[in-house]
Design a protein around this motif. Structure first.
Motif, PDB file in Angstrom:
ATOM      1  N   MET A  85       5.617   4.607  -3.099  1.00 52.08           N
ATOM      2  CA  MET A  85       5.503   3.384  -2.322  1.00 52.08           C
ATOM      3  C   MET A  85       4.295   2.518  -2.715  1.00 52.08           C
ATOM      4  O   MET A  85       4.171   1.595  -2.736  1.00 52.08           O
ATOM      5  CB  MET A  85       5.833   3.498  -0.824  1.00 52.08           C
ATOM      6  CG  MET A  85       7.083   3.975  -0.239  1.00 52.08           C
ATOM      7  SD  MET A  85       6.868   4.438   1.485  1.00 52.08           S
ATOM      8  CE  MET A  85       6.653   2.749   1.982  1.00 52.08           C
ATOM      9  N   GLN A  86       3.200   3.543  -2.974  1.00 45.33           N
ATOM     10  CA  GLN A  86       1.812   2.860  -3.048  1.00 45.33           C
ATOM     11  C   GLN A  86       1.832   2.308  -4.585  1.00 45.33           C
ATOM     12  O   GLN A  86       1.333   1.238  -4.550  1.00 45.33           O
ATOM     13  CB  GLN A  86       0.940   4.167  -3.333  1.00 45.33           C
ATOM     14  CG  GLN A  86      -0.458   3.776  -3.425  1.00 45.33           C
ATOM     15  CD  GLN A  86      -1.379   5.036  -3.495  1.00 45.33           C
ATOM     16  OE1 GLN A  86      -0.970   6.117  -3.571  1.00 45.33           O
ATOM     17  NE2 GLN A  86      -2.706   4.927  -3.308  1.00 45.33           N
ATOM     18  N   THR A  87       2.644   2.868  -5.506  1.00 44.43           N
ATOM     19  CA  THR A  87       2.566   2.296  -6.983  1.00 44.43           C
ATOM     20  C   THR A  87       3.346   0.977  -6.914  1.00 44.43           C
ATOM     21  O   THR A  87       2.674   0.061  -7.465  1.00 44.43           O
ATOM     22  CB  THR A  87       3.638   3.307  -7.865  1.00 44.43           C
ATOM     23  OG1 THR A  87       2.729   4.351  -7.879  1.00 44.43           O
ATOM     24  CG2 THR A  87       3.498   2.809  -9.186  1.00 44.43           C
ATOM     25  N   TYR A  88       4.468   0.793  -5.829  1.00 48.01           N
ATOM     26  CA  TYR A  88       5.150  -0.344  -5.992  1.00 48.01           C
ATOM     27  C   TYR A  88       4.497  -1.497  -5.273  1.00 48.01           C
ATOM     28  O   TYR A  88       4.373  -2.562  -5.822  1.00 48.01           O
ATOM     29  CB  TYR A  88       6.455   0.137  -5.049  1.00 48.01           C
ATOM     30  CG  TYR A  88       7.342  -1.074  -5.197  1.00 48.01           C
ATOM     31  CD1 TYR A  88       8.263  -1.496  -6.070  1.00 48.01           C
ATOM     32  CD2 TYR A  88       7.663  -1.978  -3.911  1.00 48.01           C
ATOM     33  CE1 TYR A  88       9.382  -2.665  -5.925  1.00 48.01           C
ATOM     34  CE2 TYR A  88       8.229  -3.057  -3.729  1.00 48.01           C
ATOM     35  CZ  TYR A  88       9.140  -3.340  -4.690  1.00 48.01           C
ATOM     36  OH  TYR A  88       9.807  -4.634  -4.741  1.00 48.01           O
ATOM     37  N   LEU A  89       3.901  -1.003  -4.087  1.00 46.09           N
ATOM     38  CA  LEU A  89       2.990  -1.991  -3.405  1.00 46.09           C
ATOM     39  C   LEU A  89       1.969  -2.714  -4.043  1.00 46.09           C
ATOM     40  O   LEU A  89       1.584  -3.707  -4.074  1.00 46.09           O
ATOM     41  CB  LEU A  89       2.723  -1.295  -2.049  1.00 46.09           C
ATOM     42  CG  LEU A  89       3.840  -1.287  -0.956  1.00 46.09           C
ATOM     43  CD1 LEU A  89       3.376  -0.393   0.033  1.00 46.09           C
ATOM     44  CD2 LEU A  89       4.265  -2.618  -0.510  1.00 46.09           C
ATOM     45  N   PHE A  90       1.057  -1.725  -4.750  1.00 44.15           N
ATOM     46  CA  PHE A  90       0.149  -1.997  -5.837  1.00 44.15           C
ATOM     47  C   PHE A  90       0.397  -2.963  -6.675  1.00 44.15           C
ATOM     48  O   PHE A  90      -0.479  -3.969  -7.264  1.00 44.15           O
ATOM     49  CB  PHE A  90      -0.843  -0.987  -6.553  1.00 44.15           C
ATOM     50  CG  PHE A  90      -1.952  -0.504  -5.254  1.00 44.15           C
ATOM     51  CD1 PHE A  90      -2.920  -1.186  -4.934  1.00 44.15           C
ATOM     52  CD2 PHE A  90      -1.780   0.813  -4.867  1.00 44.15           C
ATOM     53  CE1 PHE A  90      -3.918  -0.785  -4.123  1.00 44.15           C
ATOM     54  CE2 PHE A  90      -2.854   1.140  -4.066  1.00 44.15           C
ATOM     55  CZ  PHE A  90      -3.842   0.379  -3.513  1.00 44.15           C
ATOM     56  N   PRO A  97       1.062  -7.070  -0.867  1.00 42.78           N
ATOM     57  CA  PRO A  97       0.251  -8.146  -0.418  1.00 42.78           C
ATOM     58  C   PRO A  97      -1.039  -7.953  -0.993  1.00 42.78           C
ATOM     59  O   PRO A  97      -1.590  -7.051  -1.640  1.00 42.78           O
ATOM     60  CB  PRO A  97      -0.113  -7.786   0.997  1.00 42.78           C
ATOM     61  CG  PRO A  97       0.882  -6.273   1.178  1.00 42.78           C
ATOM     62  CD  PRO A  97       1.409  -5.850   0.185  1.00 42.78           C
ATOM     63  N   LEU A  98      -1.729  -9.299  -1.161  1.00 40.22           N
ATOM     64  CA  LEU A  98      -3.163  -9.143  -1.615  1.00 40.22           C
ATOM     65  C   LEU A  98      -4.086  -8.405  -0.869  1.00 40.22           C
ATOM     66  O   LEU A  98      -5.231  -8.065  -1.601  1.00 40.22           O
ATOM     67  CB  LEU A  98      -3.736 -10.745  -1.563  1.00 40.22           C
ATOM     68  CG  LEU A  98      -2.613 -11.666  -2.491  1.00 40.22           C
ATOM     69  CD1 LEU A  98      -3.099 -13.341  -2.267  1.00 40.22           C
ATOM     70  CD2 LEU A  98      -2.758 -11.323  -3.793  1.00 40.22           C
ATOM     71  N   ASP A  99      -4.003  -8.198   0.485  1.00 43.87           N
ATOM     72  CA  ASP A  99      -4.767  -7.325   1.152  1.00 43.87           C
ATOM     73  C   ASP A  99      -4.635  -6.080   1.230  1.00 43.87           C
ATOM     74  O   ASP A  99      -5.253  -5.348   2.073  1.00 43.87           O
ATOM     75  CB  ASP A  99      -5.025  -8.041   2.565  1.00 43.87           C
ATOM     76  CG  ASP A  99      -3.881  -7.806   3.217  1.00 43.87           C
ATOM     77  OD1 ASP A  99      -2.980  -7.264   2.802  1.00 43.87           O
ATOM     78  OD2 ASP A  99      -3.940  -7.930   4.854  1.00 43.87           O
ATOM     79  N   LEU A 100      -3.683  -5.343   0.497  1.00 46.43           N
ATOM     80  CA  LEU A 100      -3.291  -4.139   0.365  1.00 46.43           C
ATOM     81  C   LEU A 100      -4.321  -2.781   0.333  1.00 46.43           C
ATOM     82  O   LEU A 100      -4.513  -2.302   1.258  1.00 46.43           O
ATOM     83  CB  LEU A 100      -2.347  -3.770  -0.717  1.00 46.43           C
ATOM     84  CG  LEU A 100      -1.701  -2.543  -0.772  1.00 46.43           C
ATOM     85  CD1 LEU A 100      -0.819  -2.199   0.396  1.00 46.43           C
ATOM     86  CD2 LEU A 100      -0.979  -2.200  -2.053  1.00 46.43           C
ATOM     87  N   PHE A 143      12.986  -0.780   1.314  1.00 42.64           N
ATOM     88  CA  PHE A 143      11.859  -0.504   2.605  1.00 42.64           C
ATOM     89  C   PHE A 143      10.325  -1.192   2.427  1.00 42.64           C
ATOM     90  O   PHE A 143      10.188  -1.771   3.402  1.00 42.64           O
ATOM     91  CB  PHE A 143      11.769   0.879   2.766  1.00 42.64           C
ATOM     92  CG  PHE A 143      11.226   1.359   3.910  1.00 42.64           C
ATOM     93  CD1 PHE A 143      11.543   1.021   5.243  1.00 42.64           C
ATOM     94  CD2 PHE A 143       9.766   1.870   3.768  1.00 42.64           C
ATOM     95  CE1 PHE A 143      10.764   1.731   6.365  1.00 42.64           C
ATOM     96  CE2 PHE A 143       8.716   2.122   4.889  1.00 42.64           C
ATOM     97  CZ  PHE A 143       9.397   2.001   6.286  1.00 42.64           C
ATOM     98  N   CYS A 144       9.755  -1.122   1.275  1.00 43.06           N
ATOM     99  CA  CYS A 144       8.714  -1.816   0.966  1.00 43.06           C
ATOM    100  C   CYS A 144       8.719  -3.245   1.004  1.00 43.06           C
ATOM    101  O   CYS A 144       7.900  -4.032   1.654  1.00 43.06           O
ATOM    102  CB  CYS A 144       8.143  -1.210  -0.497  1.00 43.06           C
ATOM    103  SG  CYS A 144       7.445   0.335  -0.447  1.00 43.06           S
ATOM    104  N   PRO A 161       1.754 -12.807   2.056  1.00 37.26           N
ATOM    105  CA  PRO A 161       1.535 -13.180   0.867  1.00 37.26           C
ATOM    106  C   PRO A 161       1.198 -12.112  -0.191  1.00 37.26           C
ATOM    107  O   PRO A 161       0.444 -11.373   0.005  1.00 37.26           O
ATOM    108  CB  PRO A 161       0.412 -14.356   0.827  1.00 37.26           C
ATOM    109  CG  PRO A 161      -0.438 -13.713   2.023  1.00 37.26           C
ATOM    110  CD  PRO A 161       0.528 -13.206   2.846  1.00 37.26           C
ATOM    111  N   THR A 162       1.992 -12.330  -1.591  1.00 40.32           N
ATOM    112  CA  THR A 162       1.992 -11.303  -2.508  1.00 40.32           C
ATOM    113  C   THR A 162       1.217 -11.693  -3.698  1.00 40.32           C
ATOM    114  O   THR A 162       1.032 -12.907  -3.984  1.00 40.32           O
ATOM    115  CB  THR A 162       3.477 -10.657  -2.678  1.00 40.32           C
ATOM    116  OG1 THR A 162       4.254 -11.873  -3.474  1.00 40.32           O
ATOM    117  CG2 THR A 162       4.108 -10.057  -1.434  1.00 40.32           C
TER     118      THR A 162
END
Length: 108
Positions: A34-39, A43-46, A80-81, A89-90
């Motif tokens: 999930m971390q890899t996908y989300l980075f 979102p810009l503020d991840l 899910f992500c 905003p991504t």
């Protein structure tokens, strides 16, 4: 950003990762995915936002009740992500906006 901010940020990140390492193995594997996908698309503020710590909170609760990680999130980790970030905003949105803001040389 001052040096104190950087040091504090690193302390917070290390504490966060210590919580991740304390999760059961299946939860850690899914969290890393999930971390890899989300980075990549998230979102810009991840890094500074509440999303990643919130996921760890959610996983800690699930592990405490004895549920498997896929019982909590389902079989499609990316879906899910995507549901988690659908209102944020991504990076993709920022890229589309930057490309859309420029004139297209082919149209000139």
């Amino acid at each position: 950003m001052s040096i104190r901010d950087i040091v504090e940020g690193k302390k917070q990140w290390r504490a966060h990762m210590a919580r991740v390492k304390a999760l059961p193995p299946d939860y850690r594997i899914v969290y890393k995915e999930m971390q890899t996908y989300l980075f990549k698309v998230g979102p810009l503020d991840l890094p500074d936002g509440p999303l990643l710590p919130g996921i760890v909170d959610f996983f800690e609760g699930g592990a405490a009740t004895g549920k498997g990680v896929l019982e909590l999130i389902g079989n499609d980790v990316a879906a899910f992500c995507d549901d988690l970030i659908k209102e944020s905003p991504t990076r993709a949105d920022a890229l589309r906006e930057s490309i859309g803001g420029r004139s297209n040389p082919a149209e000139q």
